[in-house]
Every structure is written in structure tokens, then in C-alpha cells.
Design a protein around this motif. Structure first.
Motif, PDB file in Angstrom:
ATOM      1  N   LEU A   1       0.840  -1.207   0.000  1.00 19.65           N
ATOM      2  CA  LEU A   1       0.000   0.000   0.000  1.00 19.65           C
ATOM      3  C   LEU A   1       0.872   1.253   0.000  1.00 19.65           C
ATOM      4  O   LEU A   1       0.608   2.217  -0.719  1.00 19.65           O
ATOM      5  CB  LEU A   1      -0.902   0.018   1.240  1.00 19.65           C
ATOM      6  N   LYS A   2       1.907   1.214   0.837  1.00 21.29           N
ATOM      7  CA  LYS A   2       2.770   2.403   0.930  1.00 21.29           C
ATOM      8  C   LYS A   2       3.461   2.641  -0.413  1.00 21.29           C
ATOM      9  O   LYS A   2       3.571   3.794  -0.865  1.00 21.29           O
ATOM     10  CB  LYS A   2       3.801   2.221   2.043  1.00 21.29           C
ATOM     11  N   ALA A   3       3.881   1.566  -1.054  1.00 21.54           N
ATOM     12  CA  ALA A   3       4.580   1.725  -2.335  1.00 21.54           C
ATOM     13  C   ALA A   3       3.665   2.389  -3.365  1.00 21.54           C
ATOM     14  O   ALA A   3       4.084   3.310  -4.077  1.00 21.54           O
ATOM     15  CB  ALA A   3       5.045   0.362  -2.832  1.00 21.54           C
ATOM     16  N   VAL A   4       2.397   1.965  -3.435  1.00 15.70           N
ATOM     17  CA  VAL A   4       1.466   2.572  -4.397  1.00 15.70           C
ATOM     18  C   VAL A   4       1.269   4.057  -4.075  1.00 15.70           C
ATOM     19  O   VAL A   4       1.289   4.914  -4.957  1.00 15.70           O
ATOM     20  CB  VAL A   4       0.108   1.835  -4.398  1.00 15.70           C
ATOM     21  N   ARG A   5       1.098   4.333  -2.786  1.00 17.88           N
ATOM     22  CA  ARG A   5       0.870   5.729  -2.405  1.00 17.88           C
ATOM     23  C   ARG A   5       2.096   6.583  -2.734  1.00 17.88           C
ATOM     24  O   ARG A   5       1.977   7.705  -3.248  1.00 17.88           O
ATOM     25  CB  ARG A   5       0.540   5.820  -0.915  1.00 17.88           C
ATOM     26  N   ASP A   6       3.304   6.044  -2.436  1.00 16.26           N
ATOM     27  CA  ASP A   6       4.521   6.810  -2.712  1.00 16.26           C
ATOM     28  C   ASP A   6       4.686   7.050  -4.209  1.00 16.26           C
ATOM     29  O   ASP A   6       5.115   8.113  -4.633  1.00 16.26           O
ATOM     30  CB  ASP A   6       5.758   6.059  -2.176  1.00 16.26           C
ATOM     31  N   THR A   7       4.339   6.056  -5.002  1.00 19.59           N
ATOM     32  CA  THR A   7       4.548   6.176  -6.449  1.00 19.59           C
ATOM     33  C   THR A   7       3.509   7.062  -7.125  1.00 19.59           C
ATOM     34  O   THR A   7       3.843   7.902  -7.952  1.00 19.59           O
ATOM     35  CB  THR A   7       4.485   4.770  -7.103  1.00 19.59           C
TER      36      THR A   7
ATOM     37  N   GLN B   1       1.381  -1.856  11.177  1.00 20.13           N
ATOM     38  CA  GLN B   1       2.359  -2.210  10.139  1.00 20.13           C
ATOM     39  C   GLN B   1       2.675  -1.000   9.263  1.00 20.13           C
ATOM     40  O   GLN B   1       3.825  -0.808   8.859  1.00 20.13           O
ATOM     41  CB  GLN B   1       1.806  -3.344   9.256  1.00 20.13           C
ATOM     42  N   LEU B   2       1.661  -0.200   8.986  1.00 23.17           N
ATOM     43  CA  LEU B   2       1.901   0.990   8.164  1.00 23.17           C
ATOM     44  C   LEU B   2       2.819   1.960   8.898  1.00 23.17           C
ATOM     45  O   LEU B   2       3.716   2.554   8.299  1.00 23.17           O
ATOM     46  CB  LEU B   2       0.564   1.672   7.821  1.00 23.17           C
ATOM     47  N   GLU B   3       2.611   2.096  10.194  1.00 22.85           N
ATOM     48  CA  GLU B   3       3.480   2.992  10.980  1.00 22.85           C
ATOM     49  C   GLU B   3       4.931   2.496  10.891  1.00 22.85           C
ATOM     50  O   GLU B   3       5.857   3.276  10.692  1.00 22.85           O
ATOM     51  CB  GLU B   3       3.019   3.048  12.432  1.00 22.85           C
ATOM     52  N   ARG B   4       5.069   1.162  11.021  1.00 24.06           N
ATOM     53  CA  ARG B   4       6.425   0.599  10.922  1.00 24.06           C
ATOM     54  C   ARG B   4       7.034   0.863   9.551  1.00 24.06           C
ATOM     55  O   ARG B   4       8.235   1.069   9.411  1.00 24.06           O
ATOM     56  CB  ARG B   4       6.383  -0.915  11.154  1.00 24.06           C
ATOM     57  N   ALA B   5       6.163   0.832   8.534  1.00 23.63           N
ATOM     58  CA  ALA B   5       6.663   1.070   7.174  1.00 23.63           C
ATOM     59  C   ALA B   5       6.882   2.562   6.906  1.00 23.63           C
ATOM     60  O   ALA B   5       7.301   2.950   5.816  1.00 23.63           O
ATOM     61  CB  ALA B   5       5.683   0.486   6.167  1.00 23.63           C
ATOM     62  N   GLY B   6       6.522   3.394   7.886  1.00 25.99           N
ATOM     63  CA  GLY B   6       6.776   4.830   7.742  1.00 25.99           C
ATOM     64  C   GLY B   6       5.578   5.622   7.244  1.00 25.99           C
ATOM     65  O   GLY B   6       5.734   6.743   6.763  1.00 25.99           O
ATOM     66  N   LEU B   7       4.357   5.045   7.354  1.00 23.86           N
ATOM     67  CA  LEU B   7       3.178   5.787   6.905  1.00 23.86           C
ATOM     68  C   LEU B   7       2.157   5.902   8.042  1.00 23.86           C
ATOM     69  O   LEU B   7       1.629   4.904   8.540  1.00 23.86           O
ATOM     70  CB  LEU B   7       2.535   5.076   5.699  1.00 23.86           C
ATOM     71  N   GLY B   8       1.890   7.122   8.452  1.00 21.74           N
ATOM     72  CA  GLY B   8       0.839   7.397   9.434  1.00 21.74           C
ATOM     73  C   GLY B   8       1.147   6.905  10.837  1.00 21.74           C
ATOM     74  O   GLY B   8       2.261   6.482  11.139  1.00 21.74           O
TER      75      GLY B   8
END
Ligand code: SF4
Ligand code: SF4
Ligand code: SF4
Ligand code: FES
Length: 751
Positions: A305-311, A658-665
Motif C-alpha cells: 500500500l505504501k509503495a502505491v501511495r509513494d509512487t 504495520q503501516l506505521e512501521r513502514a513509515g506511513l501514518g
């Protein structure tokens, strides 16, 4: 209201004051005195069949049936004299002449009214030595069985089916000692299969196909919760053994539905242990969805999810929420979209235009709008009802029951505008049949006197309108046919009537209303504040401790599915919904999506093509609150337990961490659903409901009222409000997996 005249009578030497017209059997309840009864059932016609309720009345030569005797001033009643005690004993002895004493194997054993009465009032011997009349048990349908020898001919079943359900599937056959109850199709039933007759039977004569011979009442726990099928929010009690639901009923008659449950509420629970339940997280590997560990699945969700949002940016991600998940889950879901991802692309499958109703009422009435929403009790009490569109008998069974019962009990008047000749028309005072999809045009005619109608229809509308104008109050109930501008016109029409009018929009699923109220909408926050309203945004930014929230309205569900096809939307997060089925006209499958995450109970059309599937718990397996179509909030309690799936609340928490760990939110740190509800109570206008009431099982009305806030007329894009067209035997994904319910022939016609 005129004061009700009171009269005083004496019962067992005590003075009792009751309203004139009260039956003696009801008067005895005032002093907590039991007069045993079988055939008497509050709300149904009087039968005087069983003679169990005999009492002694001064100056009357013989014992009287308390269930038919109206209390009068100065009446002197004895419920416990020797003569009365003997009469009860003889009546019970008589009832048992042909009743098999098979209590040890009877489903009703332990909760049988006859057993209780014999224990309390019966004799310990019988003078009856003749052979009993035996008849084999009859299977009337997969859900209803009849055992004639156990029947005490109280006719409660016949009356509830006739008067309560308006189905009239049961009758009486033969005479005297050979009398039996008979089904409408010679040896079997063709009916609504509601099981009301089973529930109301005081003995084990009518038994349930899903429950019979499975367990004993004392082996189960009883969990009061809310039916998960339609939007009416019936309270139901799950009888649970070893974490498995054995049956559902509402025998304590509490809650907004009293004794009522339809076939789905009573028999539609076996989806919980259907073999096709998804019990493990799954991740797509090549062209296959394979079971993986929770850790792997959660990581896959977050990193992808983070990758799609970043891209591609925030608006390349869409969120389709559920009309079955709890209020707390809905609140977190839209928060995940808005706060964590920074997009308003969040919506659900809308089956009624609650936003349109709240907006129209808010625009017309401001804060007073909150008092213009009907509850289920209001609907029952209302002196007049205008029903536009929908077919409540099939789509909103409790609504139909409330309307029918209001008509039966206090002569309420029903006015119907519909394209079809629906079942409720049988009890309507007036019915105007308009052409297909012309209900909204009829509303325009009511409001503005113009419309595409032939003169006979106009004549009928004129007379219906005159009827409405002559009433003294009105409940307006409408289906998905009436949306946006048509609702505003309806409110405008109602505001010209010289009395109080209240409204109810009919949605289709258990928490359709909650999804809208809690902001699973592309243009509204929880509580219906517009996302482009700076003050509302600031309030939520403060509450969530986050940076600027997106102010541009996002895409609707239909637009998201279309954008997935066009390649404009790259990732879709679906919680408890099946958009690729409902919006199937746009083409099945994931189309050009790069990522599809689904929280689901079954491998639906949507889950089947997902990249990650997280197994979700059903409403019967979790805690939280839901809001029914009339805005009444009720508590869900966990009845069943299924190994593997987790509540959507848990799933959203896991994903947020998990998103927080991945650096999102930021991760959601709520301990439990109750903590989220506390925040909802404070943050969402109209949801400051009493938690004590909820704990007691009371439905608390969410009093949402939102003003237009500078916006013009509210209309959603065409196709946004999409009725599910479910009927008595279907309810979207869940219905498909209700094996017992689906096994009756009446359900066969239903997909
Ligand atoms: S199941 Fe419902 S509709 Fe069928 S006979 Fe019983 S009460 Fe009537
Ligand atoms: S089947 Fe049950 S409810 Fe119906 S008449 Fe017999 S005892 Fe009464
Ligand atoms: S009317 Fe709706 S809420 Fe009530 S039992 Fe039926 S499906 Fe459930
Ligand atoms: S309860 Fe009065 S006659 Fe049956």
C-alpha cells in the motif's frame, strides 16, 4: 391527549387501579400475581380456548376466563381460591390426557410452559388410563416440524401467522380430540418460514429444523445481540454452546422488535461455520491465493500500500467500506483513508440516501431535524404512515411488522405509492400504483403538483394527498427510489402539512446507516459534516492529532470501480464489501488495479481476485455497535467464536501498526471497540447516546442533524444509491452461505 379513565377493582383483597378496558389477566400483573394462561397472548386476538386462566369473580355464578373478562369498577376477583386451584388442576389433567410425557427428549423440555404449569399448578396423578391418540411427527418444511400429540390447541401459531405475519399459512383440521394444526399446502408449508409459530408455541409441538434434538436449553449460554442481515436491527438472542450458535430467537420479547424475527434473523446464522469461511490470511503468489502467516500478510498489506501511495500519490488509493461492519470499524476505516493515506476516496455500497435525508432535513429544519427521524417504535405508534417505494415485507421485514401491528392494534392508516402491488397493500387505506421507477416523480407531484401521470393516477394522487392532509400526524417511510432532490421535495411537501411529520429511509444492510453516519462517504466526515468545511476538518485534525486532512471530495464506490477499470485508481482497500459483484456491470475482476486488499469472511467475487485477503469475523463473533436504518444504536455482543478470523477492528489496528512501521501514518492505539465508541460519542454529532442504555440492551437513537452549511441541493451521481434487492431469503454475501435458510423451496428463486 385525553386522560385515560381509571377504574379500581379488588384482586385477592388488594385494590388495583387500571385503565378502563383492561383485561383482568393484565390487571393481575399489576400486583405481580400470575394467572396461568396458554392461549392468551398479548397483542393477538382473544381465543378463550384453553381455560387455564379461570378466576373466581364475586357475583358471577361460574368461574370466568381472566383473558377475556374486562375489569370493571368494584369488581372482586380471586385468583387463588380452592375452586380456582382445583379448576387449574383439572384443566392440566385434561390437557395431559393426550399429551405424550416425552419431556426428556422434547426440544421444549426445560423451557416449556406446560411443563412449568404442571409443576406449579398440576396434580401429581392422572386418572386417565385410555390409550392416547398417536400421530407421527410431520415435517412441514426444512425449518418447521409439527408433532400433533404435543399440541395443546392454543392456536397461538395460527393467530401469529394470520394476524401478525398476514401470511395465513396455518389452520385447524379435524374436530374434538382429533383436532390438529394443518399447514397451507396439504402436507407442507409454503410461507415466509419466519418461525414465529415455533417461537410462540408454548409447548414442543412446533420445532425448528435447525435446532431440534441438538442440545438442551440448560447447556447453552444466551447472548443478546443484533441480527446481522437487514437494516432493521432486530434484537436477537443467540443460544450458544461451545462457541457455536445453536439457535436464535427473541423469546424475552425485549428490544425494538418484541417477539418478531424474520427467517434471516431466526435461521440465518449457520454461515458462521460454513466450510468456505476464510480462516487464514492469504497472499497472491503467481495466479494463486495461498495461505500465509499473519505476519507475512500484514507486512504485504503495509509495504504494498505504501509503495502505491509513494509512487502515484494519495488519490490513487481507494477505500470501499462495508455496510455490515460495526460503527467503530467504519470510523477507523474512514480515518485510515483520510488521515493515514490523505484521501477522501472512501465510500461504501449505498442502498439508501441517508446523506440526502439528513441534508434535506438539516437544510429545512436545522437542529430540529434530529427530532424528525422516526424510530421503529414511533413507526408502530404512528397514526398514519406514507410508504413510498420499497417492499418492506420482503426487504425490511420488521418495518412491515411494525406497520401491520400499528394498523391492527390502533387502527393506523397506511398510504402506499409504489410501482408494484406490494403485499402491504392488503392492509393499506390507499394505494397509488405508479409506473416503473416513477416513485420520485410522484413525490414531485405531491410537492409541486406536476408529473408525468395519466389522469386516473393523478386522481388517485389527489385523493391520497387529501387523505394525508386530513391526518393528525404522519410517518413517511421511503426506499432507495427516493434520493437527493426527491427527498428535499418530500421534506418540502411535509413541511406544508399542518402537523408533525417524521421520516425513515430504508437501507438494506445491518449497518448501512452506521456506515453513512460514521463518514464512510467521499464527501462527509463522521456526522455528515462536509469535507470541504474548514471548521470540521480542523476539529478532526485536532482530535486525531494529525496534519491537514484532504478537503477535496473523493470518489464514490461506482467511480472507484470505474477508475479501477480505467487505470486511474491503482490500489483498492475493501473491507466487508463485494463491489466487483454489485457493480458488476462495469466488468468483473480487478481490471487495472495494481493492488487489491480485501478483509472478508468468504472468497467473494472481489476477494477471489485480491492480492491479500485478511479473514474477517462476522457480526456474531465480535463486539461493537451498529445503527439500524432508523438511527437506533445497539450493542453487538460476541456469541460465536471461529478459529482464525479476526474482527475488522483488529485487522485495521494490525494494518495501522504495520503501516506505521513502514513509515506511513500513526498506529491506532485504541484498546477495544468500547474506546473507539467513547471517541465517537464525543466527536460525532448525534452519537452522544447513553452507554448505560446500550448495556441494558436499549436501542438509543442517534440524533444526527446536519445543516447545509452553504451547500446547495444535495444529489449524488446517478447509480450511487444501489438497492440490494434482497428479499426474505437473501442478504448479499451472508445469505449465500446460510445453508439451512437456503434449503427451503421459497428461497430457491433467490440467487
Ligand atoms: S413459519 Fe411464519 S409464515 Fe410460516 S407458518 Fe410459521 S408463522 Fe406462518
Ligand atoms: S402447535 Fe403450539 S402454538 Fe400451535 S396450537 Fe399447538 S400448542 Fe398452540
Ligand atoms: S427483519 Fe432484518 S434485522 Fe430483523 S430478523 Fe429479519 S433480517 Fe434480521
Ligand atoms: S388463557 Fe384464558 S382461556 Fe386460554
Amino acid at each position: 391527549m385525553a386522560e385515560q379513565k381509571l377504574i379500581t377493582l379488588k384482586i385477592n383483597d388488594r385494590d388495583v387501579q387500571v385503565p378502563a378496558g383492561t383485561l383482568v389477566i393484565e390487571a393481575t400483573k399489576r400486583i405481580a400475581t400470575e394467572v396461568p394462561s396458554f392461549c392468551y397472548y398479548p397483542g393477538l386476538s382473544l381465543q378463550a380456548a384453553c381455560r387455564m386462566c379461570l378466576v373466581e369473580v364475586e357475583k358471577f355464578p361460574k368461574l370466568q376466563t381472566a383473558c377475556t373478562l374486562v375489569a370493571t369498577e368494584g369488581m372482586v376477583v380471586k385468583t387463588d381460591s380452592e375452586q380456582v386451584r382445583n379448576a387449574r388442576k383439572y384443566m392440566l389433567e385434561f390437557l395431559l390426557t393426550n399429551h405424550p410425557l416425552d419431556c426428556p427428549v422434547c426440544d421444549k423440555g426445560g423451557e416449556c410452559e406446560l411443563q412449568d404449569m404442571v409443576f406449579r399448578y398440576g396434580a401429581d396423578t392422572s386418572r386417565f388410563v385410555e390409550e392416547k391418540i398417536h400421530r407421527p411427527e410431520e415435517k412441514w418444511s426444512n425449518l418447521v416440524y409439527y408433532d400433533a400429540p404435543r399440541c395443546i390447541l392454543c392456536f397461538r401459531c395460527v393467530r401469529v401467522c394470520d394476524e401478525g405475519m398476514d401470511v395465513k399459512a396455518l389452520g385447524v383440521g379435524m374436530r374434538g380430540a382429533n383436532s390438529v394444526i394443518i399447514p397451507n399446502r396439504e402436507d407442507h408449508l409454503e410461507c415466509e418460514e419466519c418461525g414465529m409459530c415455533i417461537d410462540i408455541c408454548p409447548v414442543g409441538a412446533l420445532t425448528s429444523g435447525t435446532y431440534r434434538y441438538k442440545t438442551r436449553p440448560w447447556e447453552m449460554q444466551y447472548v443478546p445481540t443484533v441480527c446481522t442481515h437487514c437494516s432493521n436491527g432486530c434484537k436477537t438472542t443467540l443460544s450458544v454452546r461451545n462457541h457455536e450458535i445453536m439457535r436464535a430467537n427473541n423469546r424475552d420479547l425485549s428490544g425494538i422488535n418484541g417477539e418478531f424475527l424474520c427467517v434471516k434473523g431466526r435461521f440465518g446464522f449457520d454461515f458462521t461455520h460454513h466450510p468456505e469461511r476464510v480462516k487464514q490470511p492469504m497472499v497472491r503468489k503467481g495466479d494463486k491465493l495461498l495461505p500465509v502467516s499473519w505476519e507475512e500478510a500484514a507486512q504485504a498489506v503495509a509495504t504494498k500500500l505504501k509503495a502505491v501511495r509513494d509512487t502515484y500519490g494519495a488519490d490513487a488509493v481507494g477505500f470501499i467500506g462495508s455496510n455490515r461492519t460495526t460503527n467503530e470499524e467504519n470510523y477507523l476505516f474512514q480515518r485510515l483513508a483520510r488521515q493515514t493515506f490523505g484521501t477522501n476516496n472512501v465510500d461504501h455500497h449505498r442502498t439508501a440516501d441517508y446523506t440526502g435525508l439528513i441534508t434535506a432535513l438539516g437544510g429545512a429544519l436545522g437542529e430540529r431535524a434530529a427530532d424528525s427521524l422516526l424510530t421503529m417504535q414511533d413507526l408502530y405508534r404512528s397514526k398514519a404512515v406514507l410508504l413510498i417505494g420499497n417492499d418492506p415485507t420482503n426487504q425490511n421485514p420488521l418495518v412491515a411488522w411494525q406497520i401491520r401491528t400499528g394498523i391492527r392494534h390502533h387502527g393506523a392508516k397506511l398510504y402506499v405509492i409504489n410501482a408494484s402491488d406490494i403485499r402491504l397493500n392488503r392492509v393499506a387505506k390507499a394505494f397509488v400504483q405508479v409506473g416503473a421507477r416513477q416513485e420520485a416523480a410522484a413525490v414531485r407531484w405531491l410537492a409541486q403538483g406536476e408529473g408525468p401521470f395519466s389522469s386516473p393516477v393523478v386522481e388517485q394522487l389527489v385523493s391520497l394527498k387529501a387523505g394525508l392532509e386530513a391526518e393528525s400526524e404522519l410517518a413517511i417511510v421511503f426506499g432507495s427510489e427516493i434520493t437527493g432532490t426527491a427527498i428535499a421535495q418530500l421534506v418540502a411537501f411535509a413541511s406544508k402539512l399542518p402537523y408533525k411529520v417524521r421520516f425513515m429511509a430504508l437501507g438494506d444492510y445491518a449497518n448501512s446507516r452506521g456506515a453513512a453516519d460514521l463518514g464512510v462517504l467521499p464527501d462527509r466526515f463522521p456526522g455528515y459534516a462536509y469535507v470541504d468545511d474548514a471548521a470540521a476538518r480542523e476539529a478532526f485534525e485536532r482530535l486525531w492529532g494529525c496534519g491537514p486532512l484532504p478537503s477535496k471530495p473523493g470518489m464514490t464506490t461506482g467511480q472507484m470501480v470505474q477508475a479501477a477499470q480505467d487505470g486511474k485508481l491503482k490500489a483498492l482497500y475493501v473491507m466487508g464489501a463485494n463491489p466487483f459483484d454489485h457493480y458488476g456491470t462495469l466488468g468483473y475482476g480487478r481490471n487495472k488495479l495494481e493492488l487489491l486488499i480485501v478483509q472478508e469472511m468468504f472468497l467473494t467475487e472481489t476477494a477471489r481476485v485480491a492480492d491479500v485477503v485478511l479473514p474477517a469475523a462476522s457480526a456474531y463473533e465480535k463486539e461493537g455497535t451498529v445503527t439500524n436504518t432508523s438511527g437506533e444504536v445497539q450493542l453487538l455482543r460476541k456469541g460465536a467464536e471461529v478459529m482464525g478470523p479476526r474482527s475488522d477492528f483488529d485487522l485495521l489496528r494490525i494494518v495501522s501498526h504495520q503501516l506505521e512501521r513502514a513509515g506511513l501514518g500513526k498506529a491506532f492505539h485504541y484498546k477495544n471497540a468500547g474506546a473507539v465508541f467513547e471517541e465517537i460519542r464525543k466527536a460525532v454529532p448525534g452519537y452522544k447516546v447513553e452507554t448505560a442504555g446500550l448495556l441494558l440492551g436499549i436501542a438509543e437513537q442517534a440524533r444526527v442533524a446536519h445543516s447545509r452549511n452553504g451547500h446547495g441541493a444535495y444529489d449524488v451521481p446517478a447509480g450511487t444509491i444501489l438497492p440490494a434487492n434482497d428479499n426474505l431469503f437473501s442478504s448479499g454475501t451472508l445469505g449465500k452461505f446460510c445453508t439451512m435458510m437456503k434449503s427451503v423451496p421459497e428461497a430457491k428463486a433467490t440467487p
